[in-house]
Motif scaffolding. Structure first.
Motif, PDB file in Angstrom:
ATOM      1  N   TYR A 129       0.853  -1.188   0.000  1.00 39.65           N
ATOM      2  CA  TYR A 129       0.000   0.000   0.000  1.00 39.65           C
ATOM      3  C   TYR A 129       0.891   1.241   0.000  1.00 39.65           C
ATOM      4  O   TYR A 129       1.882   1.297   0.740  1.00 39.65           O
ATOM      5  N   THR A 130       0.529   2.211  -0.836  1.00 37.52           N
ATOM      6  CA  THR A 130       1.282   3.466  -0.905  1.00 37.52           C
ATOM      7  C   THR A 130       0.291   4.632  -0.917  1.00 37.52           C
ATOM      8  O   THR A 130      -0.687   4.615  -1.665  1.00 37.52           O
ATOM      9  N   ALA A 131       0.540   5.637  -0.099  1.00 39.28           N
ATOM     10  CA  ALA A 131      -0.309   6.827  -0.049  1.00 39.28           C
ATOM     11  C   ALA A 131       0.548   8.023   0.334  1.00 39.28           C
ATOM     12  O   ALA A 131       1.492   7.895   1.128  1.00 39.28           O
ATOM     13  N   GLY A 132       0.219   9.183  -0.279  1.00 41.00           N
ATOM     14  CA  GLY A 132       1.006  10.361   0.060  1.00 41.00           C
ATOM     15  C   GLY A 132       0.696  11.535  -0.849  1.00 41.00           C
ATOM     16  O   GLY A 132      -0.318  11.562  -1.552  1.00 41.00           O
ATOM     17  N   LEU A 133       1.576  12.501  -0.838  1.00 42.18           N
ATOM     18  CA  LEU A 133       1.417  13.754  -1.565  1.00 42.18           C
ATOM     19  C   LEU A 133       2.562  13.924  -2.554  1.00 42.18           C
ATOM     20  O   LEU A 133       3.734  13.718  -2.195  1.00 42.18           O
ATOM     21  N   ASN A 134       2.204  14.311  -3.796  1.00 38.56           N
ATOM     22  CA  ASN A 134       3.212  14.558  -4.822  1.00 38.56           C
ATOM     23  C   ASN A 134       3.072  16.004  -5.293  1.00 38.56           C
ATOM     24  O   ASN A 134       1.973  16.455  -5.642  1.00 38.56           O
ATOM     25  N   VAL A 135       4.172  16.756  -5.306  1.00 38.64           N
ATOM     26  CA  VAL A 135       4.191  18.162  -5.707  1.00 38.64           C
ATOM     27  C   VAL A 135       5.215  18.339  -6.817  1.00 38.64           C
ATOM     28  O   VAL A 135       6.356  17.867  -6.687  1.00 38.64           O
ATOM     29  N   SER A 136       4.799  18.999  -7.900  1.00 36.72           N
ATOM     30  CA  SER A 136       5.723  19.292  -8.998  1.00 36.72           C
ATOM     31  C   SER A 136       5.505  20.729  -9.457  1.00 36.72           C
ATOM     32  O   SER A 136       4.384  21.249  -9.419  1.00 36.72           O
ATOM     33  N   MET A 137       6.589  21.348  -9.887  1.00 31.89           N
ATOM     34  CA  MET A 137       6.500  22.743 -10.331  1.00 31.89           C
ATOM     35  C   MET A 137       7.540  22.989 -11.418  1.00 31.89           C
ATOM     36  O   MET A 137       8.718  22.672 -11.239  1.00 31.89           O
ATOM     37  N   PRO A 138       7.106  23.540 -12.576  1.00 32.91           N
ATOM     38  CA  PRO A 138       8.080  23.849 -13.632  1.00 32.91           C
ATOM     39  C   PRO A 138       8.927  25.059 -13.256  1.00 32.91           C
ATOM     40  O   PRO A 138       8.404  26.067 -12.772  1.00 32.91           O
ATOM     41  N   LEU A 139      10.189  24.953 -13.463  1.00 32.35           N
ATOM     42  CA  LEU A 139      11.115  26.060 -13.195  1.00 32.35           C
ATOM     43  C   LEU A 139      11.511  26.766 -14.487  1.00 32.35           C
ATOM     44  O   LEU A 139      11.410  27.987 -14.591  1.00 32.35           O
ATOM     45  N   VAL A 140      11.965  25.996 -15.450  1.00 32.75           N
ATOM     46  CA  VAL A 140      12.347  26.547 -16.751  1.00 32.75           C
ATOM     47  C   VAL A 140      11.706  25.672 -17.826  1.00 32.75           C
ATOM     48  O   VAL A 140      12.215  24.589 -18.139  1.00 32.75           O
ATOM     49  N   VAL A 141      10.566  26.168 -18.368  1.00 29.39           N
ATOM     50  CA  VAL A 141       9.873  25.462 -19.460  1.00 29.39           C
ATOM     51  C   VAL A 141       9.467  26.511 -20.496  1.00 29.39           C
ATOM     52  O   VAL A 141       8.379  27.100 -20.415  1.00 29.39           O
ATOM     53  N   PRO A 142      10.316  26.800 -21.482  1.00 29.38           N
ATOM     54  CA  PRO A 142      10.038  27.870 -22.453  1.00 29.38           C
ATOM     55  C   PRO A 142       8.719  27.682 -23.205  1.00 29.38           C
ATOM     56  O   PRO A 142       8.052  28.659 -23.539  1.00 29.38           O
TER      57      PRO A 142
END
Length: 469
Positions: A129-142
Motif C-alpha cells: 500500500y502506498t499513499a502520500g502527496l506529490n508536488v511538482s512545479m516547472p522552473l524553466v519550461v520555455p
C-alpha cells in the motif's frame, strides 16, 4: 373596389397591434438579442478561461496519490559469497571492531546454504500500500511561456471576431430594414395606383353609359386594373419575406407583428448630406485585423516549436507512506514514511525529427497566411471601389428618376385632359399611368441601391457599431 377596401381594412387592423420600430431600434434589439452575437461574446469568456488555464501551468501541482499492488509472484534475489563484493576474507584492519561485529552478524543471516545456494531468496510481501502527496512545479519550461503569449493573442482574436459579428449583423439588419422599406414602398405605389385606376375605371364606365366612350375603353381600363393585382400580391409577399428576415436577425418571435416607421423617401436628403470619410486604408477592417492576429499566433506557434529544442527544468517533491503485509488485518499494519526532493533536467536530443518537422509546418503556415492576406486585401479594395461607384451611380439615378416622376405625372395629366376632351385614347392614358408607376419604382430602387452600397462600404471599412441612417 371591394378587394382594395379589404386590403386597407386588414392593414389598419394589423397596424394597431404591431411593434413599431425604426432603424436604430432594430439595431439595438438585434445587437442585444441575436444568438450569433451572444455566442461571440461567450467565446471571449471562454478564451479568458483558457488564458487562466495557461497561467495555471506555471504554478505548483499538488496530487494526492493512493496505490495498492498485489504480488502474484514475489521477486527472487540471489546472493553470492561475500555479497558480490569480490568474495574472500574481510581485512580486519580496515574496519572497527563494531563494524566487524555487524558484518559477521549479517553474514550469518544471509550466508547461503551450500545445499540451496542456487534457489535464492524471495523479497517483499504480497500486499503493498502506498499513499502520500506529490508536488511538482516547472522552473524553466520555455514552451509554457510561449503558450501563455498565444493565449493572450487568442483572446484578442476572439474579441475581434465578436466585433466582426456585430459589424456583419449591423450590415445585415440595415439591408434587411431597407429591403422591408422598399417592399413596403412598392406595395404602397401599387396600392395607390390601384386606387387611382379604380376611380378611373368608374369614370370610364359612367361615360360609357352616357355613350361618350366605346366599350373597348371600359375593357382596357378593367384589364389594366386587374393586371395590377399580381404586382400587389407579389409586393405584399416580398414584405412578408423581408419582415421575417428582419425578425430573424433581431432575434424576436416571427409571430410578433412588425411595422417599420418611415419610408425610403426619408433617406433622400441624407444621401446628399452624408459625408463618407475618404479613409479606405482598411486599418479598421475586421478581416484584415483577424488575419494579422492569426499571423501573430502562427508566429508565436513557430517560436513555441523552436522552444521545444530548449532544455527544461522541473522540480518535484513527494512525501509518501508505505505498508507491506501478507494479510488484510489493517489495524495491525505498520506504515513507514519516506520523502524525496529533487529537480529534473531534460535536454532534448533526438525524437525522430518530430520537433524539426513541426517547426517547418509552422513556417509554411506563416507563409500561407501572408499570401492569403494579400488576396483578401485585393478583394476588399475592389469591393470598396465597387461600392463607391454604385453609390455615385445611385445618386445620379435618384436625381434622374425624380425628374422622370415629375415628367410622368405631368404627362399623365395631359393625356387625361386629352382623353376627356376626346383628343386622346385610353391606350395613351394607360401608358402614361404605367410610366408613373415605373418611374416611382425606379426612384425608390435607386435610393435602396445607394443605402445598401453604403452599408456594405461601412462594413468593409470596419466602422464601429453605430446606428447611422
Amino acid at each position: 373596389m371591394a378587394w382594395g377596401g379589404l386590403c386597407l381594412s386588414t392593414a389598419a387592423a394589423q397596424d394597431s397591434d404591431s411593434l413599431r420600430i425604426d432603424l436604430n431600434t432594430a439595431l439595438e434589439i438585434a445587437l442585444s438579442e441575436n444568438p450569433n452575437v451572444k455566442v461571440a461574446d461567450m467565446e471571449i469568456t471562454k478564451k479568458e478561461y483558457a488564458r487562466k488555464s495557461a497561467y495555471g501551468a506555471l504554478f505548483p501541482q499538488f496530487d494526492l496519490i493512493g496505490q495498492y499492488q498485489r504480488a502474484i509472484k514475489r521477486q527472487t534475489v540471489y546472493f553470492d559469497e561475500g555479497f558480490g563484493m569480490g568474495g574472500g576474507a574481510i581485512d580486519p584492519t580496515k574496519y572497527t571492531p563494531e563494524e566487524l561485529k555487524i558484518m559477521e552478524t549479517v553474514g550469518k543471516m544471509f550466508a547461503p546454504d551450500p545445499e540451496s545456494a542456487g534457489e535464492g531468496i524471495q523479497m517483499g510481501r504480497l500486499n503493498v500500500y502506498t499513499a502520500g502527496l506529490n508536488v511538482s512545479m516547472p522552473l524553466v519550461v520555455p514552451s509554457l511561456w510561449k503558450n501563455i503569449q498565444m493565449s493572450r493573442v487568442d483572446i484578442q482574436l476572439a474579441m475581434e471576431k465578436a466585433r466582426s459579428s456585430r459589424i456583419d449583423l449591423t450590415n445585415q439588419v440595415k439591408k434587411s430594414f431597407y429591403s422591408l422599406l422598399l417592399a413596403q414602398d412598392s406595395y404602397d405605389v401599387f396600392k395607390k395606383t390601384y386606387a387611382t385606376d379604380s376611380l378611373n375605371l368608374e369614370n370610364i364606365r359612367d361615360r360609357f353609359k352616357q355613350g361618350v366612350v366605346a366599350e373597348y375603353d371600359v375593357i382596357t381600363a378593367d384589364v389594366r386594373l386587374k393586371s395590377l393585382i399580381p404586382s400587389i400580391l407579389q409586393s405584399e409577399n416580398m414584405m412578408k419575406i423581408a419582415e421575417l428576415q428582419l425578425k430573424m436577425l433581431m432575434g424576436i418571435d416571427s409571430e410578433i407583428p412588425l411595422k417599420v416607421v418611415g419610408s425610403l423617401d426619408n433617406y433622400r436628403k441624407a444621401m446628399f448630406d452624408t459625408i463618407i470619410p475618404a479613409d479606405t486604408s482598411l486599418l479598421n477592417n475586421s478581416d484584415i485585423k483577424q488575419f494579422d492576429l492569426q499571423a501573430d499566433m502562427a508566429k508565436k506557434g513557430y517560436e513555441m516549436q523552436k522552444s521545444q529544442f530548449a532544455p527544461t527544468l522541473v522540480s518535484s517533491f513527494n512525501y509518501m507512506y508505505m505498508s507491506q503485509n501478507n494479510d488484510f488485518k489493517f489495524s495491525t499494519y505498520r506504515w513507514d514514511p519516506y520523502s524525496m526532493l529533487g529537480v529534473t533536467l531534460s535536454i532534448p536530443l533526438f525524437n525522430g525529427g518530430q520537433r524539426y518537422h513541426n517547426m517547418k509546418q509552422s513556417e509554411i503556415q506563416l507563409y500561407q497566411l501572408k499570401e492569403q492576406r494579400k488576396d483578401v486585401e485585393r478583394g476588399l479594395k475592389l469591393s470598396i471601389k465597387n461600392n463607391w461607384d454604385l453609390m455615385a451611380k445611385s445618386m445620379e439615378q435618384v436625381v434622374a428618376s425624380e425628374s422622370a416622376v415629375e415628367q410622368a405625372r405631368k404627362g399623365y395629366q395631359i393625356t387625361q385632359k386629352r382623353y376627356e376632351t376626346g383628343m386622346g385614347t385610353i391606350v395613351e392614358v394607360n401608358a402614361a399611368a404605367l410610366a408613373i408607376t415605373n418611374a416611382e419604382l425606379q426612384y425608390r430602387n435607386a435610393i435602396y441601391d445607394y443605402l445598401a452600397a453604403k452599408a456594405d462600404l461601412e462594413k468593409t471599412l470596419g466602422y464601429d457599431i453605430q446606428a447611422t441612417n
